[in-house]
Design a protein around this motif. Structure first.
Motif, PDB file in Angstrom:
ATOM      1  N   ALA A   1     -14.644  26.978 -11.271  1.00  0.00           N
ATOM      2  CA  ALA A   1     -14.007  26.798  -9.871  1.00  0.00           C
ATOM      3  C   ALA A   1     -14.885  26.164  -8.975  1.00  0.00           C
ATOM      4  O   ALA A   1     -14.121  25.627  -7.936  1.00  0.00           O
ATOM      5  CB  ALA A   1     -13.996  28.284  -9.393  1.00  0.00           C
ATOM      6  N   MET A   2     -15.854  25.870  -9.149  1.00  0.00           N
ATOM      7  CA  MET A   2     -16.760  25.089  -8.540  1.00  0.00           C
ATOM      8  C   MET A   2     -16.304  23.648  -8.340  1.00  0.00           C
ATOM      9  O   MET A   2     -16.587  22.734  -7.494  1.00  0.00           O
ATOM     10  CB  MET A   2     -18.263  24.799  -8.700  1.00  0.00           C
ATOM     11  CG  MET A   2     -18.873  26.221  -8.808  1.00  0.00           C
ATOM     12  SD  MET A   2     -20.789  26.390  -9.530  1.00  0.00           S
ATOM     13  CE  MET A   2     -21.489  25.683  -7.758  1.00  0.00           C
ATOM     14  N   PHE A   3     -15.567  23.161  -9.471  1.00  0.00           N
ATOM     15  CA  PHE A   3     -15.026  21.829  -9.410  1.00  0.00           C
ATOM     16  C   PHE A   3     -13.477  21.807  -8.857  1.00  0.00           C
ATOM     17  O   PHE A   3     -12.888  20.577  -8.933  1.00  0.00           O
ATOM     18  CB  PHE A   3     -15.333  21.306 -10.859  1.00  0.00           C
ATOM     19  CG  PHE A   3     -16.717  20.963 -11.383  1.00  0.00           C
ATOM     20  CD1 PHE A   3     -17.445  19.746 -11.248  1.00  0.00           C
ATOM     21  CD2 PHE A   3     -17.199  22.142 -11.773  1.00  0.00           C
ATOM     22  CE1 PHE A   3     -18.746  19.793 -11.537  1.00  0.00           C
ATOM     23  CE2 PHE A   3     -18.706  21.919 -12.184  1.00  0.00           C
ATOM     24  CZ  PHE A   3     -19.293  20.863 -11.894  1.00  0.00           C
ATOM     25  N   MET A   4     -12.992  22.930  -8.479  1.00  0.00           N
ATOM     26  CA  MET A   4     -11.706  22.752  -8.142  1.00  0.00           C
ATOM     27  C   MET A   4     -11.547  22.486  -6.682  1.00  0.00           C
ATOM     28  O   MET A   4     -12.712  22.389  -6.103  1.00  0.00           O
ATOM     29  CB  MET A   4     -11.117  24.349  -8.562  1.00  0.00           C
ATOM     30  CG  MET A   4     -10.716  24.480  -9.802  1.00  0.00           C
ATOM     31  SD  MET A   4     -10.284  26.013 -10.180  1.00  0.00           S
ATOM     32  CE  MET A   4     -10.031  25.948 -12.190  1.00  0.00           C
TER      33      MET A   4
ATOM     34  N   SER B   1     -16.179  23.622  -1.858  1.00  0.00           N
ATOM     35  CA  SER B   1     -16.179  22.612  -0.743  1.00  0.00           C
ATOM     36  C   SER B   1     -15.864  21.356  -1.184  1.00  0.00           C
ATOM     37  O   SER B   1     -15.596  21.119  -2.428  1.00  0.00           O
ATOM     38  CB  SER B   1     -17.580  22.837  -0.073  1.00  0.00           C
ATOM     39  OG  SER B   1     -18.510  22.084  -0.854  1.00  0.00           O
ATOM     40  N   GLN B   2     -16.106  20.335  -0.307  1.00  0.00           N
ATOM     41  CA  GLN B   2     -16.014  19.085  -0.864  1.00  0.00           C
ATOM     42  C   GLN B   2     -17.131  18.857  -1.723  1.00  0.00           C
ATOM     43  O   GLN B   2     -18.226  19.422  -1.789  1.00  0.00           O
ATOM     44  CB  GLN B   2     -16.126  17.927   0.406  1.00  0.00           C
ATOM     45  CG  GLN B   2     -15.004  17.238   0.873  1.00  0.00           C
ATOM     46  CD  GLN B   2     -15.385  16.348   2.221  1.00  0.00           C
ATOM     47  OE1 GLN B   2     -16.468  16.035   2.210  1.00  0.00           O
ATOM     48  NE2 GLN B   2     -14.381  16.315   2.988  1.00  0.00           N
ATOM     49  N   GLY B   3     -16.984  17.699  -2.709  1.00  0.00           N
ATOM     50  CA  GLY B   3     -18.063  17.255  -3.720  1.00  0.00           C
ATOM     51  C   GLY B   3     -18.074  18.083  -4.828  1.00  0.00           C
ATOM     52  O   GLY B   3     -17.809  19.287  -4.788  1.00  0.00           O
ATOM     53  N   ASP B   4     -18.145  17.432  -5.867  1.00  0.00           N
ATOM     54  CA  ASP B   4     -18.092  18.054  -7.370  1.00  0.00           C
ATOM     55  C   ASP B   4     -19.009  18.991  -7.515  1.00  0.00           C
ATOM     56  O   ASP B   4     -20.311  18.853  -7.391  1.00  0.00           O
ATOM     57  CB  ASP B   4     -18.416  16.886  -8.323  1.00  0.00           C
ATOM     58  CG  ASP B   4     -16.950  16.320  -8.911  1.00  0.00           C
ATOM     59  OD1 ASP B   4     -16.055  16.859  -8.529  1.00  0.00           O
ATOM     60  OD2 ASP B   4     -17.143  15.556 -10.023  1.00  0.00           O
ATOM     61  N   GLY B   5     -18.605  20.070  -7.946  1.00  0.00           N
ATOM     62  CA  GLY B   5     -19.550  21.310  -8.286  1.00  0.00           C
ATOM     63  C   GLY B   5     -20.080  21.933  -6.962  1.00  0.00           C
ATOM     64  O   GLY B   5     -21.247  22.773  -7.314  1.00  0.00           O
ATOM     65  N   ALA B   6     -19.778  21.615  -5.654  1.00  0.00           N
ATOM     66  CA  ALA B   6     -20.314  22.172  -4.667  1.00  0.00           C
ATOM     67  C   ALA B   6     -19.657  23.282  -4.147  1.00  0.00           C
ATOM     68  O   ALA B   6     -18.432  23.406  -4.192  1.00  0.00           O
ATOM     69  CB  ALA B   6     -20.533  21.123  -3.516  1.00  0.00           C
ATOM     70  N   ALA B   7     -20.441  24.453  -3.422  1.00  0.00           N
ATOM     71  CA  ALA B   7     -19.635  25.476  -3.161  1.00  0.00           C
ATOM     72  C   ALA B   7     -20.888  26.404  -2.289  1.00  0.00           C
ATOM     73  O   ALA B   7     -22.061  26.306  -2.209  1.00  0.00           O
ATOM     74  CB  ALA B   7     -19.600  26.407  -4.596  1.00  0.00           C
ATOM     75  N   VAL B   8     -20.127  27.401  -1.438  1.00  0.00           N
ATOM     76  CA  VAL B   8     -20.804  28.129  -0.552  1.00  0.00           C
ATOM     77  C   VAL B   8     -20.948  29.583  -0.975  1.00  0.00           C
ATOM     78  O   VAL B   8     -19.783  30.024  -1.181  1.00  0.00           O
ATOM     79  CB  VAL B   8     -20.208  27.874   0.828  1.00  0.00           C
ATOM     80  CG1 VAL B   8     -20.770  28.981   1.936  1.00  0.00           C
ATOM     81  CG2 VAL B   8     -20.123  26.533   1.315  1.00  0.00           C
ATOM     82  N   LEU B   9     -21.948  30.017  -1.053  1.00  0.00           N
ATOM     83  CA  LEU B   9     -22.235  31.619  -1.234  1.00  0.00           C
ATOM     84  C   LEU B   9     -21.954  32.184  -0.071  1.00  0.00           C
ATOM     85  O   LEU B   9     -22.694  32.079   0.918  1.00  0.00           O
ATOM     86  CB  LEU B   9     -23.574  31.807  -1.866  1.00  0.00           C
ATOM     87  CG  LEU B   9     -24.012  33.315  -1.996  1.00  0.00           C
ATOM     88  CD1 LEU B   9     -22.959  33.997  -3.198  1.00  0.00           C
ATOM     89  CD2 LEU B   9     -25.162  33.645  -2.398  1.00  0.00           C
TER      90      LEU B   9
ATOM     91  N   ASP C   1     -12.013  35.224  -9.443  1.00  0.00           N
ATOM     92  CA  ASP C   1     -12.469  33.815  -9.650  1.00  0.00           C
ATOM     93  C   ASP C   1     -11.166  32.963  -9.901  1.00  0.00           C
ATOM     94  O   ASP C   1     -10.244  33.204 -10.316  1.00  0.00           O
ATOM     95  CB  ASP C   1     -13.193  33.830 -11.287  1.00  0.00           C
ATOM     96  CG  ASP C   1     -13.746  32.526 -11.566  1.00  0.00           C
ATOM     97  OD1 ASP C   1     -14.569  32.047 -10.547  1.00  0.00           O
ATOM     98  OD2 ASP C   1     -13.636  32.067 -12.684  1.00  0.00           O
ATOM     99  N   GLN C   2     -11.371  31.759  -9.298  1.00  0.00           N
ATOM    100  CA  GLN C   2     -10.523  30.607  -9.201  1.00  0.00           C
ATOM    101  C   GLN C   2      -9.366  30.865  -8.521  1.00  0.00           C
ATOM    102  O   GLN C   2      -8.347  30.063  -8.344  1.00  0.00           O
ATOM    103  CB  GLN C   2     -10.033  30.226 -10.823  1.00  0.00           C
ATOM    104  CG  GLN C   2     -11.317  29.583 -11.603  1.00  0.00           C
ATOM    105  CD  GLN C   2     -10.764  29.295 -12.833  1.00  0.00           C
ATOM    106  OE1 GLN C   2      -9.605  28.927 -13.235  1.00  0.00           O
ATOM    107  NE2 GLN C   2     -11.815  29.233 -13.936  1.00  0.00           N
ATOM    108  N   ARG C   3      -9.130  31.797  -7.512  1.00  0.00           N
ATOM    109  CA  ARG C   3      -8.141  31.871  -6.595  1.00  0.00           C
ATOM    110  C   ARG C   3      -8.522  31.196  -5.545  1.00  0.00           C
ATOM    111  O   ARG C   3      -9.374  30.947  -5.026  1.00  0.00           O
ATOM    112  CB  ARG C   3      -8.082  33.441  -6.213  1.00  0.00           C
ATOM    113  CG  ARG C   3      -7.512  34.505  -7.193  1.00  0.00           C
ATOM    114  CD  ARG C   3      -7.254  35.856  -6.844  1.00  0.00           C
ATOM    115  NE  ARG C   3      -6.831  36.881  -7.542  1.00  0.00           N
ATOM    116  CZ  ARG C   3      -6.594  37.846  -7.324  1.00  0.00           C
ATOM    117  NH1 ARG C   3      -6.408  38.347  -6.082  1.00  0.00           N
ATOM    118  NH2 ARG C   3      -6.596  39.049  -8.023  1.00  0.00           N
TER     119      ARG C   3
END
Length: 274
Positions: free
Chosen positions: A118-121, A142-150, A201-203
């Motif tokens: 999901a981090m890459f979606m 978020s924008q960026g491969d594998g980037a996410a906000v907790l 996850d992945q929603r």
């Protein structure tokens, strides 16, 4: 078309009574469709879409990770339970995980697995993972491969009784009545209180009927935001020291307050000591 219209009207009035969104003229909107096509498909689509008309759209999530982590502060997470009750919580604390060289990220080195897919979606996708084999944490890509906000902490706004039920159902042994500030002041508590588990996850936050975000009011300014180190990443070298956790200063629903950083910010004139 009358029975269908009646059914839609019933659905719409149910939505109006269960939702805090401003009422709208159901009949008028049954006829007015986005593309001017009055076919049943688009009418129905429009009626359903109208429910979340003020929700945050894809372009909001499509920003760099640190920027998104800050932009989330003050926005509202909404969760619709299967029984129709809605839970609302204002986001007051987040952490940015940048992927790539970020040693604390599940996607460090660009490593993509079944677990962190999901981090890459596309931005706005939920990444839910389990810790200690029991608790869940929810992130937003978020924008960026594998980037996410907790999402670390929420200030509960609506549906607090339901949150208490969900929290006590997932706690072991006799439970004391939780105070409001204890309901969502931590990433796993937040997931318990909002009934978020691996099934989320992945929603997609822009498309899902059970979870979405709406814009907050009186959004914080830069001077209201404390930037400090993330929690629980102490063994990640220089990445443990980077100020990638953001929270609303003075908000009692934040999980961990960094008094030292707040004093330093005050000394530098970022905000007055109150």
């Amino acid at each position: 078309t009358m029975p269908r219209k009646r059914k839609l009207l019933a659905q719409l009035s149910a939505l109006q009574s269960s939702s805090s969104f401003p009422p709208f003229d159901a009949l008028e909107n049954l006829n007015a469709t986005p593309d001017g096509d009055s076919s049943p498909k688009s009418s129905k689509y429009f009626a359903i879409e109208k429910k979340n008309s003020s929700q945050l759209e894809a372009d909001f999530f499509n920003q760099p990770c640190v920027s998104l982590a800050k932009s989330f502060l003050g926005q509202i997470l909404v969760r619709k339970l299967p029984d129709g009750r809605e839970l609302w919580g204002r986001i007051v604390e987040t952490e940015a995980y940048l992927g790539g060289e970020d040693e604390a990220s599940h996607s460090k080195g660009g490593k993509q697995t079944q677990r962190n897919a999901a981090m890459f979606m596309k931005p706005g996708t939920l990444y839910v993972y389990q810790i200690y084999g029991i608790y869940f944490c929810v992130n937003v890509s978020s924008q960026g491969d594998g980037a996410a906000v907790l999402l670390r902490s929420l200030e509960p706004l609506r549906g607090l009784d339901a949150m208490r039920e969900l929290r006590s159902a997932s706690r072991k042994g006799p439970t004391k009545l939780l105070k409001d500030w204890q309901l969502c002041n931590g990433p796993s508590k937040l997931c318990q209180a909002f009934g978020i588990d691996k099934a989320f996850d992945q929603r997609d936050l822009t498309q899902d009927a059970a979870i979405w975000m709406v814009p907050g009011h009186n959004l914080p300014g830069e001077q209201d935001v404390v930037a400090t180190t993330r929690i629980g990443v102490g063994n990640r070298g220089e990445w443990a020291q980077k100020p990638l956790r953001f929270y609303l200063r003075g908000n009692k629903f934040v999980s961990v307050v960094d008094k030292k950083t707040e004093r330093e910010m005050a000394a530098m004139g970022h905000f007055s000591c109150s």
